[in-house]
Design a protein around this motif. Structure first.
Motif, PDB file in Angstrom:
ATOM      1  N   LYS A 193       0.926  -1.158   0.020  1.00 46.09           N
ATOM      2  CA  LYS A 193      -0.086  -0.079  -0.038  1.00 46.09           C
ATOM      3  C   LYS A 193       0.928   1.331   0.146  1.00 46.09           C
ATOM      4  O   LYS A 193       0.615   2.250  -0.711  1.00 46.09           O
ATOM      5  CB  LYS A 193      -0.741   0.061   1.277  1.00 46.09           C
ATOM      6  CG  LYS A 193      -1.862  -1.181   1.342  1.00 46.09           C
ATOM      7  CD  LYS A 193      -2.193  -1.130   2.863  1.00 46.09           C
ATOM      8  CE  LYS A 193      -2.968  -2.525   3.089  1.00 46.09           C
ATOM      9  NZ  LYS A 193      -3.310  -2.948   4.397  1.00 46.09           N
ATOM     10  N   HIS A 194       1.766   1.107   0.749  1.00 42.24           N
ATOM     11  CA  HIS A 194       2.885   2.348   0.868  1.00 42.24           C
ATOM     12  C   HIS A 194       3.637   2.530  -0.542  1.00 42.24           C
ATOM     13  O   HIS A 194       3.727   3.661  -1.001  1.00 42.24           O
ATOM     14  CB  HIS A 194       3.935   2.039   1.872  1.00 42.24           C
ATOM     15  CG  HIS A 194       4.860   3.085   2.132  1.00 42.24           C
ATOM     16  ND1 HIS A 194       4.467   4.199   2.769  1.00 42.24           N
ATOM     17  CD2 HIS A 194       6.094   3.211   1.909  1.00 42.24           C
ATOM     18  CE1 HIS A 194       5.599   4.863   2.823  1.00 42.24           C
ATOM     19  NE2 HIS A 194       6.610   4.432   2.362  1.00 42.24           N
ATOM     20  N   GLY A 195       4.195   1.577  -1.022  1.00 48.33           N
ATOM     21  CA  GLY A 195       4.450   1.606  -2.407  1.00 48.33           C
ATOM     22  C   GLY A 195       3.575   2.385  -3.432  1.00 48.33           C
ATOM     23  O   GLY A 195       3.982   3.113  -4.238  1.00 48.33           O
ATOM     24  N   ALA A 196       2.286   1.879  -3.244  1.00 47.69           N
ATOM     25  CA  ALA A 196       1.331   2.369  -4.144  1.00 47.69           C
ATOM     26  C   ALA A 196       1.077   3.847  -3.903  1.00 47.69           C
ATOM     27  O   ALA A 196       1.136   4.664  -5.170  1.00 47.69           O
ATOM     28  CB  ALA A 196       0.080   1.625  -4.019  1.00 47.69           C
ATOM     29  N   ASN A 197       1.019   4.329  -2.750  1.00 52.41           N
ATOM     30  CA  ASN A 197       0.812   5.918  -2.631  1.00 52.41           C
ATOM     31  C   ASN A 197       2.107   6.582  -3.054  1.00 52.41           C
ATOM     32  O   ASN A 197       2.176   7.672  -3.480  1.00 52.41           O
ATOM     33  CB  ASN A 197       0.828   5.895  -1.100  1.00 52.41           C
ATOM     34  CG  ASN A 197      -0.644   5.784  -0.740  1.00 52.41           C
ATOM     35  OD1 ASN A 197      -1.632   5.860  -1.352  1.00 52.41           O
ATOM     36  ND2 ASN A 197      -0.913   5.384   0.753  1.00 52.41           N
ATOM     37  N   ALA A 249      -4.547   6.062  -6.586  1.00 50.40           N
ATOM     38  CA  ALA A 249      -4.025   4.805  -6.198  1.00 50.40           C
ATOM     39  C   ALA A 249      -5.049   4.277  -5.428  1.00 50.40           C
ATOM     40  O   ALA A 249      -6.036   4.953  -4.872  1.00 50.40           O
ATOM     41  CB  ALA A 249      -2.926   5.068  -5.104  1.00 50.40           C
ATOM     42  N   ILE A 250      -5.441   2.968  -5.548  1.00 44.85           N
ATOM     43  CA  ILE A 250      -6.265   2.183  -4.564  1.00 44.85           C
ATOM     44  C   ILE A 250      -5.448   1.173  -3.986  1.00 44.85           C
ATOM     45  O   ILE A 250      -4.847   0.307  -4.270  1.00 44.85           O
ATOM     46  CB  ILE A 250      -7.550   1.683  -5.520  1.00 44.85           C
ATOM     47  CG1 ILE A 250      -6.925   0.621  -6.373  1.00 44.85           C
ATOM     48  CG2 ILE A 250      -8.388   2.581  -6.172  1.00 44.85           C
ATOM     49  CD1 ILE A 250      -8.156  -0.094  -7.138  1.00 44.85           C
ATOM     50  N   HIS A 251      -6.065   0.955  -2.654  1.00 46.33           N
ATOM     51  CA  HIS A 251      -5.498  -0.187  -1.718  1.00 46.33           C
ATOM     52  C   HIS A 251      -6.593  -0.335  -0.497  1.00 46.33           C
ATOM     53  O   HIS A 251      -7.222   0.459  -0.294  1.00 46.33           O
ATOM     54  CB  HIS A 251      -3.947  -0.055  -1.516  1.00 46.33           C
ATOM     55  CG  HIS A 251      -3.732   1.296  -0.934  1.00 46.33           C
ATOM     56  ND1 HIS A 251      -4.558   1.755   0.394  1.00 46.33           N
ATOM     57  CD2 HIS A 251      -2.997   2.212  -1.214  1.00 46.33           C
ATOM     58  CE1 HIS A 251      -3.872   2.951   0.638  1.00 46.33           C
ATOM     59  NE2 HIS A 251      -2.990   3.313  -0.431  1.00 46.33           N
ATOM     60  N   GLY A 252      -6.260  -1.299   0.049  1.00 49.25           N
ATOM     61  CA  GLY A 252      -7.232  -1.591   1.213  1.00 49.25           C
ATOM     62  C   GLY A 252      -7.328  -0.434   2.262  1.00 49.25           C
ATOM     63  O   GLY A 252      -8.231  -0.469   2.947  1.00 49.25           O
ATOM     64  N   VAL A 295      -2.606   2.927  -9.854  1.00 49.98           N
ATOM     65  CA  VAL A 295      -1.730   2.379  -9.061  1.00 49.98           C
ATOM     66  C   VAL A 295      -2.481   1.331  -8.218  1.00 49.98           C
ATOM     67  O   VAL A 295      -3.255   1.847  -7.239  1.00 49.98           O
ATOM     68  CB  VAL A 295      -0.528   3.150  -8.299  1.00 49.98           C
ATOM     69  CG1 VAL A 295       0.419   2.251  -7.812  1.00 49.98           C
ATOM     70  CG2 VAL A 295      -0.156   4.013  -9.512  1.00 49.98           C
ATOM     71  N   ALA A 296      -2.367   0.139  -8.131  1.00 49.33           N
ATOM     72  CA  ALA A 296      -3.112  -0.533  -7.235  1.00 49.33           C
ATOM     73  C   ALA A 296      -2.103  -1.912  -6.612  1.00 49.33           C
ATOM     74  O   ALA A 296      -1.133  -2.212  -7.307  1.00 49.33           O
ATOM     75  CB  ALA A 296      -4.259  -1.379  -8.036  1.00 49.33           C
TER      76      ALA A 296
END
Ligand code: AMP
Length: 368
Positions: free
Chosen positions: A251-255, A270-273, A296-297
């Motif tokens: 998630k951090h990498g996506a952001n 970006a989308i993540h949990g 980015v997901a």
């Protein structure tokens, strides 16, 4: 032909409205089996038309055998909120002219509207396991009249650690029921779950194990980890790529990547949990509508995304689990369009690349 199935005119009309002229292979094989009332174990990835493969005969069976009181008669369990929303949209279109009411249940949003719908009475429940279990424990939902259970993307539900919730939900269902299980892969764990859940099931395999979509060009760039971001920007800008779905592992990498791409002047989300449901829905919608060029997901957030005509998927980092590579590129090369799957591989990821190539049964061509 859809007309060859014994489906009600209202369902055939909905199919025509959706513009489906021919059933897909999974629909061809699953619909008659489900209409007969048999249990089913199907290997099918997203993009094969699996949703309609279970939703059409499920709605037909509810229709043929009307109930006198309104308590849930069919339950569709899915791993993610996004998939729940997609399945619900599909069911809403198909059931448009039918006297069937459904409710969509997932976490991360207020429970109130879900409780209100349940209290008014529904026939069909589409749910992620966690929130459904909450409602079950507070006795807001009664699953004792369920006639048909669907487990969609069962492999991902296990990956996400839902097995205990699933078992508790299943314990609340009548033993006498029809059960359908869909999974992209048939791991040993899935077979064990299937054995405990399904009775004398018909097995259908339309996507032989781990075979990626045919219409995808795969390529690998060997690159230092620090050079991945500039390379990605270059590939998008120079390649004049209209839309790209980029996968990161965390998630951090996506952001972080999304922020950097924005600084490069690319429209990006970006989308993540960790994001709220509203933020995820908005990001996905912006991407689908073309307002955002790069999405980015993480693997879990991207699971089940139905993005049609997506030509380009980039693995910014390779997944830990080789099967996830196949899931990721399952988002491209759909609907007969040619897709591209580009992987940026740093030295420390070589082992993972080898595992993926082993799974695919062939090497991935090196672009640079
Ligand atoms: P699914 O695998 O259920 O996520 O479906 C993938 C996509 O295929 C969705 O956009 C469906 O609307 C579409 N689809 C499903 N069945 C058909 C069909 N028989 N003909 C054309 N498109 C279909």
């Amino acid at each position: 032909m859809f007309n060859d199935f014994s489906l009600s005119p209202a369902l055939l009309k909905a199919v025509a409205t959706l513009g489906y002229s021919e059933p897909t292979p999974i629909q061809e094989r699953a619909i008659p089996v489900v209409l007969q009332g048999r249990d089913l174990m199907a290997a099918a990835q997203t993009g094969t038309g699996k949703t309609a493969a279970f939703a059409l005969p499920l709605l037909e069976r509810l229709l043929q055998n009307p109930a006198h009181q309104r308590s849930p008669r069919a339950l569709i369990l899915v791993p993610t909120r996004e998939l729940a929303a997609q399945v619900s949209d599909a069911c809403r279109v198909l059931a448009h002219d039918l006297p069937i009411r459904g409710v969509l249940i997932y976490g991360g949003v207020s429970a109130r509207p879900q409780l209100d719908s349940l209290a008014r009475g529904v026939d069909l429940v589409i749910a992620t396991p966690g929130r459904l279990l909450d409602h079950l424990q507070s006795r807001a939902v009664d699953l004792s009249k369920i006639e048909i259970l669907v487990l969609d993307e069962a492999d991902r539900m296990l990956d996400m650690g839902f097995i205990r919730a699933i078992r508790r939900i299943i314990a609340a269902l009548p033993v006498q029921r029809q059960s359908l299980m869909f999974s992209a892969t048939f791991s040993e764990e899935i077979r064990i779950l299937a054995r405990s859940l399904l009775r004398n099931p018909v097995t259908i395999d339309v996507s032989p194990r781990n075979r990626p979509p045919e219409l995808v060009d795969h390529s690998v760039y060997h690159v230092d980890a620090s050079a991945k971001h500039p390379l990605l920007t270059r590939l998008i800008v120079d390649g004049d790529v209209r839309q790209t779905l980029v996968f990161t592992r965390t998630k951090h990498g996506a952001n972080r990547l999304a922020e950097r791409l924005v600084r490069d002047g690319l429209s990006c989300a970006a989308i993540h949990g960790n994001k709220s449901q509203g933020a995820r829905t908005r990001a996905l919608d912006d991407f689908k509508q073309g307002r955002v060029r790069v999405l980015v997901a993480t693997d879990i957030a991207a699971r089940g995304l139905d993005i049609t005509e997506l030509p380009h998927v980039v693995n910014f980092e390779l997944p830990h689990v080789p099967e996830d590579y196949v899931h990721r590129i399952g988002r491209t090369g759909r609907a007969g369009l040619r897709g591209q799957a580009v992987s940026l591989v740093s030295r420390d990821e070589r082992e993972r690349l080898r595992a993926i190539e082993k799974l695919l049964g062939r090497p991935i061509p090196v672009a640079a």
